[in-house]
Design an enzyme around this catalytic site. Structure first.
Site, PDB file in Angstrom:
ATOM      1  N   TYR A  25       0.864  -1.197   0.000  1.00 59.43           N
ATOM      2  CA  TYR A  25       0.000   0.000   0.000  1.00 59.43           C
ATOM      3  C   TYR A  25       0.899   1.245   0.000  1.00 59.43           C
ATOM      4  O   TYR A  25       0.731   2.165   0.768  1.00 59.43           O
ATOM      5  CB  TYR A  25      -0.928  -0.022   1.217  1.00 59.43           C
ATOM      6  CG  TYR A  25      -2.118   0.909   1.114  1.00 59.43           C
ATOM      7  CD1 TYR A  25      -3.189   0.616   0.263  1.00 59.43           C
ATOM      8  CD2 TYR A  25      -2.178   2.089   1.872  1.00 59.43           C
ATOM      9  CE1 TYR A  25      -4.280   1.464   0.167  1.00 59.43           C
ATOM     10  CE2 TYR A  25      -3.276   2.943   1.784  1.00 59.43           C
ATOM     11  CZ  TYR A  25      -4.314   2.625   0.931  1.00 59.43           C
ATOM     12  OH  TYR A  25      -5.412   3.460   0.847  1.00 59.43           O
ATOM     13  N   GLY A  26       1.897   1.220  -0.892  1.00 61.00           N
ATOM     14  CA  GLY A  26       2.793   2.370  -1.023  1.00 61.00           C
ATOM     15  C   GLY A  26       2.328   3.249  -2.168  1.00 61.00           C
ATOM     16  O   GLY A  26       1.129   3.434  -2.388  1.00 61.00           O
ATOM     17  N   SER A  27       3.304   3.773  -2.920  1.00 57.09           N
ATOM     18  CA  SER A  27       3.002   4.699  -4.006  1.00 57.09           C
ATOM     19  C   SER A  27       1.980   4.098  -4.980  1.00 57.09           C
ATOM     20  O   SER A  27       0.911   4.655  -5.213  1.00 57.09           O
ATOM     21  CB  SER A  27       4.314   5.050  -4.723  1.00 57.09           C
ATOM     22  OG  SER A  27       4.066   5.857  -5.839  1.00 57.09           O
ATOM     23  N   GLN A  28       2.286   2.933  -5.544  1.00 56.38           N
ATOM     24  CA  GLN A  28       1.366   2.314  -6.504  1.00 56.38           C
ATOM     25  C   GLN A  28       0.187   1.639  -5.805  1.00 56.38           C
ATOM     26  O   GLN A  28      -0.956   1.739  -6.253  1.00 56.38           O
ATOM     27  CB  GLN A  28       2.101   1.264  -7.361  1.00 56.38           C
ATOM     28  CG  GLN A  28       3.068   1.854  -8.368  1.00 56.38           C
ATOM     29  CD  GLN A  28       2.387   2.656  -9.460  1.00 56.38           C
ATOM     30  OE1 GLN A  28       1.309   2.313  -9.940  1.00 56.38           O
ATOM     31  NE2 GLN A  28       2.999   3.760  -9.853  1.00 56.38           N
ATOM     32  N   HIS A 108       5.899  -3.798 -12.837  1.00 61.01           N
ATOM     33  CA  HIS A 108       7.254  -3.670 -13.375  1.00 61.01           C
ATOM     34  C   HIS A 108       7.746  -5.098 -13.613  1.00 61.01           C
ATOM     35  O   HIS A 108       7.440  -5.995 -12.829  1.00 61.01           O
ATOM     36  CB  HIS A 108       8.140  -2.926 -12.363  1.00 61.01           C
ATOM     37  CG  HIS A 108       9.575  -2.766 -12.772  1.00 61.01           C
ATOM     38  ND1 HIS A 108       9.966  -2.528 -14.069  1.00 61.01           N
ATOM     39  CD2 HIS A 108      10.717  -2.792 -12.044  1.00 61.01           C
ATOM     40  CE1 HIS A 108      11.291  -2.418 -14.106  1.00 61.01           C
ATOM     41  NE2 HIS A 108      11.767  -2.577 -12.895  1.00 61.01           N
ATOM     42  N   ASP A 191      13.023   0.593 -18.743  1.00 56.00           N
ATOM     43  CA  ASP A 191      12.745   1.274 -17.477  1.00 56.00           C
ATOM     44  C   ASP A 191      14.038   1.452 -16.676  1.00 56.00           C
ATOM     45  O   ASP A 191      14.327   2.537 -16.171  1.00 56.00           O
ATOM     46  CB  ASP A 191      11.729   0.440 -16.690  1.00 56.00           C
ATOM     47  CG  ASP A 191      11.113   1.199 -15.532  1.00 56.00           C
ATOM     48  OD1 ASP A 191      10.356   2.154 -15.799  1.00 56.00           O
ATOM     49  OD2 ASP A 191      11.382   0.848 -14.371  1.00 56.00           O
TER      50      ASP A 191
HETATM   51  P1  NAD Z   1       6.587   1.537  -2.319  1.00 56.59           P
HETATM   52  O1  NAD Z   1       7.920   1.390  -1.692  1.00 56.59           O
HETATM   53  O2  NAD Z   1       5.988   2.907  -2.427  1.00 56.59           O
HETATM   54  O3  NAD Z   1       5.514   0.671  -1.495  1.00 56.59           O
HETATM   55  C1  NAD Z   1       5.765  -0.652  -1.173  1.00 56.59           C
HETATM   56  C2  NAD Z   1       4.670  -1.200  -0.284  1.00 56.59           C
HETATM   57  O4  NAD Z   1       4.962  -2.567  -0.022  1.00 56.59           O
HETATM   58  C3  NAD Z   1       4.539  -0.531   1.077  1.00 56.59           C
HETATM   59  O5  NAD Z   1       3.178  -0.472   1.402  1.00 56.59           O
HETATM   60  C4  NAD Z   1       5.242  -1.516   2.013  1.00 56.59           C
HETATM   61  O6  NAD Z   1       4.737  -1.434   3.301  1.00 56.59           O
HETATM   62  C5  NAD Z   1       4.886  -2.840   1.358  1.00 56.59           C
HETATM   63  N1  NAD Z   1       5.834  -3.906   1.662  1.00 56.59           N
HETATM   64  C6  NAD Z   1       7.184  -3.864   1.643  1.00 56.59           C
HETATM   65  N2  NAD Z   1       7.692  -5.066   1.942  1.00 56.59           N
HETATM   66  C7  NAD Z   1       6.628  -5.885   2.155  1.00 56.59           C
HETATM   67  C8  NAD Z   1       6.502  -7.251   2.520  1.00 56.59           C
HETATM   68  N3  NAD Z   1       7.589  -8.026   2.725  1.00 56.59           N
HETATM   69  N4  NAD Z   1       5.239  -7.758   2.645  1.00 56.59           N
HETATM   70  C9  NAD Z   1       4.156  -6.992   2.453  1.00 56.59           C
HETATM   71  N5  NAD Z   1       4.229  -5.693   2.101  1.00 56.59           N
HETATM   72  C10 NAD Z   1       5.438  -5.161   1.969  1.00 56.59           C
HETATM   73  O7  NAD Z   1       6.641   0.801  -3.734  1.00 56.59           O
HETATM   74  P2  NAD Z   1       6.114   1.334  -5.164  1.00 56.59           P
HETATM   75  O8  NAD Z   1       6.980   2.467  -5.602  1.00 56.59           O
HETATM   76  O9  NAD Z   1       4.652   1.512  -5.098  1.00 56.59           O
HETATM   77  O10 NAD Z   1       6.496   0.102  -6.096  1.00 56.59           O
HETATM   78  C11 NAD Z   1       5.672  -1.049  -6.206  1.00 56.59           C
HETATM   79  C12 NAD Z   1       5.845  -1.638  -7.592  1.00 56.59           C
HETATM   80  O11 NAD Z   1       5.373  -0.698  -8.564  1.00 56.59           O
HETATM   81  C13 NAD Z   1       7.281  -1.950  -7.982  1.00 56.59           C
HETATM   82  O12 NAD Z   1       7.283  -3.099  -8.783  1.00 56.59           O
HETATM   83  C14 NAD Z   1       7.683  -0.745  -8.805  1.00 56.59           C
HETATM   84  O13 NAD Z   1       8.727  -1.034  -9.726  1.00 56.59           O
HETATM   85  C15 NAD Z   1       6.371  -0.473  -9.530  1.00 56.59           C
HETATM   86  N6  NAD Z   1       6.213   0.881 -10.053  1.00 56.59           N
HETATM   87  C16 NAD Z   1       6.436   1.977  -9.253  1.00 56.59           C
HETATM   88  C17 NAD Z   1       6.250   3.251  -9.777  1.00 56.59           C
HETATM   89  C18 NAD Z   1       6.449   4.486  -8.925  1.00 56.59           C
HETATM   90  O14 NAD Z   1       6.463   5.570  -9.490  1.00 56.59           O
HETATM   91  N7  NAD Z   1       6.578   4.415  -7.602  1.00 56.59           N
HETATM   92  C19 NAD Z   1       5.830   3.414 -11.115  1.00 56.59           C
HETATM   93  C20 NAD Z   1       5.564   2.284 -11.891  1.00 56.59           C
HETATM   94  C21 NAD Z   1       5.762   1.021 -11.348  1.00 56.59           C
END
Ligand code: NAD
Ligand code: MG
Length: 334
Positions: A25-28, A108, A191
């Site tokens: 429940y992070g950025s994406q 990704h 990417d």
């Molecule tokens: P993030 O770091 O913002 O969020 C990660 C989430 O995962 C958090 O809620 C964290 O608490 C949870 N988490 C971490 N370890 C965990 C575990 N062991 N068990 C359960 N939950 C866990 O990540 P993000 O930037 O949203 O990236 C997620 C995916 O989206 C990646 O594959 C990334 O490459 C892809 N992505 C990100 C973006 C971007 O701009 N941020 C854009 C396109 C694709």
């Protein structure tokens, strides 16, 4: 030309007929979960028991469970945890709860393309990757538009993976902006190349090097900050709106001439050769191996470099100046 899909190409009923687990429940994750729900899709969020994000997700009225629980409940699992943690999490808490015909999704291609995750043959494995940060995926959706997405199929066990991907992209707002079909290989390699060579790595070093050059020559740090970091946004906005031609049309003739005459002195044949070497390291899997070794051995170099970079003078000066800018809400990591 590549095919691009829009709302009319997606069938909302496909995703509405599934149960979707969003893991993380992070950025994406927050953007996917909230957009899916508002598009009428049944969704649950999977998080660790100790996650600080639980309160946020529950505060939005989302149903939250452990990764294992929601993977068991779902028949579509979207993995949105940091790439370096996904493989271990998948093996321990997701894979045991998937059945033939379920769909495993990513935003990704890293883990699938580099073989960190090897899903069972009976699963659909696909990617819907928004080409923008999660906060934009959420905001544009609430405004009635969306962020363009990439769609890629790795395994189409059911024969319905493309329809599912398009329907998922519809539900997060992607087909409002356009969905481009690609492959896991192309998405992953371009990417990584983009973020290393220009978007993050190349740009950060250009900022620091040009800032340091001005300050070492005796100019005020504040002037150097405005020139080498702040003004980038104005230029990037012009590039985004109309490409290089529009940017060069909008700046002064002097700036345009400096662009043509000096740019090639900064990005030399040597730099271009390094770009090719960087791409080769990405394609061979060498970068991915080094990064996974770093992450699995405790990420000490990542943490040490992060701390050092945060204390760079351009960051101190910038934080002070941004406090004084009434038109922006200064942001800092928690
Ligand atoms: P993030 O770091 O913002 O969020 C990660 C989430 O995962 C958090 O809620 C964290 O608490 C949870 N988490 C971490 N370890 C965990 C575990 N062991 N068990 C359960 N939950 C866990 O990540 P993000 O930037 O949203 O990236 C997620 C995916 O989206 C990646 O594959 C990334 O490459 C892809 N992505 C990100 C973006 C971007 O701009 N941020 C854009 C396109 C694709
Ligand atoms: Mg299941």
């Amino acid at each position: 030309m590549a095919s691009i899909y829009y709302d009319d190409d997606a069938d909302p009923a496909v995703i509405s007929g599934r149960r979707v687990a969003v893991i993380g429940y992070g950025s994406q994750g927050h953007a996917h979960a909230l957009n899916l729900r508002e598009s009428g899709v049944e969704v649950k969020v999977g998080l660790r028991e100790t996650s600080r994000r639980r309160i946020e997700a529950e505060g939005e009225g989302l149903s939250v469970g452990s990764v294992a629980e929601v993977s068991e409940w779902a028949n579509v699992v979207m993995v949105l945890v940091p790439d370096q943690h996904a493989a271990d999490l998948y093996a321990a808490e997701i894979a045991p709860h998937l059945q033939d015909g379920d769909a495993l999704m990513f935003a990704h291609g890293f883990n699938i393309h580099f073989g960190e995750i090897n899903p069972d043959d009976g699963l659909d494995v696909l990617m819907v990757a928004p080409k923008g940060p999660g906060h934009l995926v959420r905001r544009t959706y609430t405004e009635g538009s969306g962020v363009p997405c990439l769609l890629a199929l790795y395994q189409d066990a059911t024969g319905g993976a493309r329809e599912l991907g398009l329907s998922y992209a519809w539900a997060i707002g992607g087909t409002r902006a356009g969905v481009l079909e690609t492959t896991f290989k192309e998405e992953t390699e371009t990417d990584l190349f983009g973020e290393q060579v220009i978007l993050c790595g190349g740009l950060s070093e250009l900022i620091k090097a040009s800032y340091e050059t001005l300050v070492e020559a005796g100019y005020q740090p504040e002037s150097a900050y405005f020139e080498t970091l702040h003004e980038l946004k104005l230029i990037v906005d012009l590039l985004y709106e109309g490409g290089l031609t529009w940017m060069r049309y909008s700046v002064s003739d002097t700036a345009e001439w400096g662009d043509y005459s000096t740019g090639p002195r900064i990005i030399t044949d040597d730099t271009r050769q390094v770009m090719k070497d960087v791409l080769a390291d990405i394609q061979s899997g060498s970068f991915a191996r080094q990064w996974m070794d770093e992450a699995r051995s405790g990420a000490q170099r990542l943490l040490a470099t992060r701390a050092r970079e945060r204390s760079h003078e351009v960051e101190q000066v910038g934080a002070r100046l941004r406090e004084l800018m009434p038109f922006l809400t200064p942001k800092a990591p928690d």
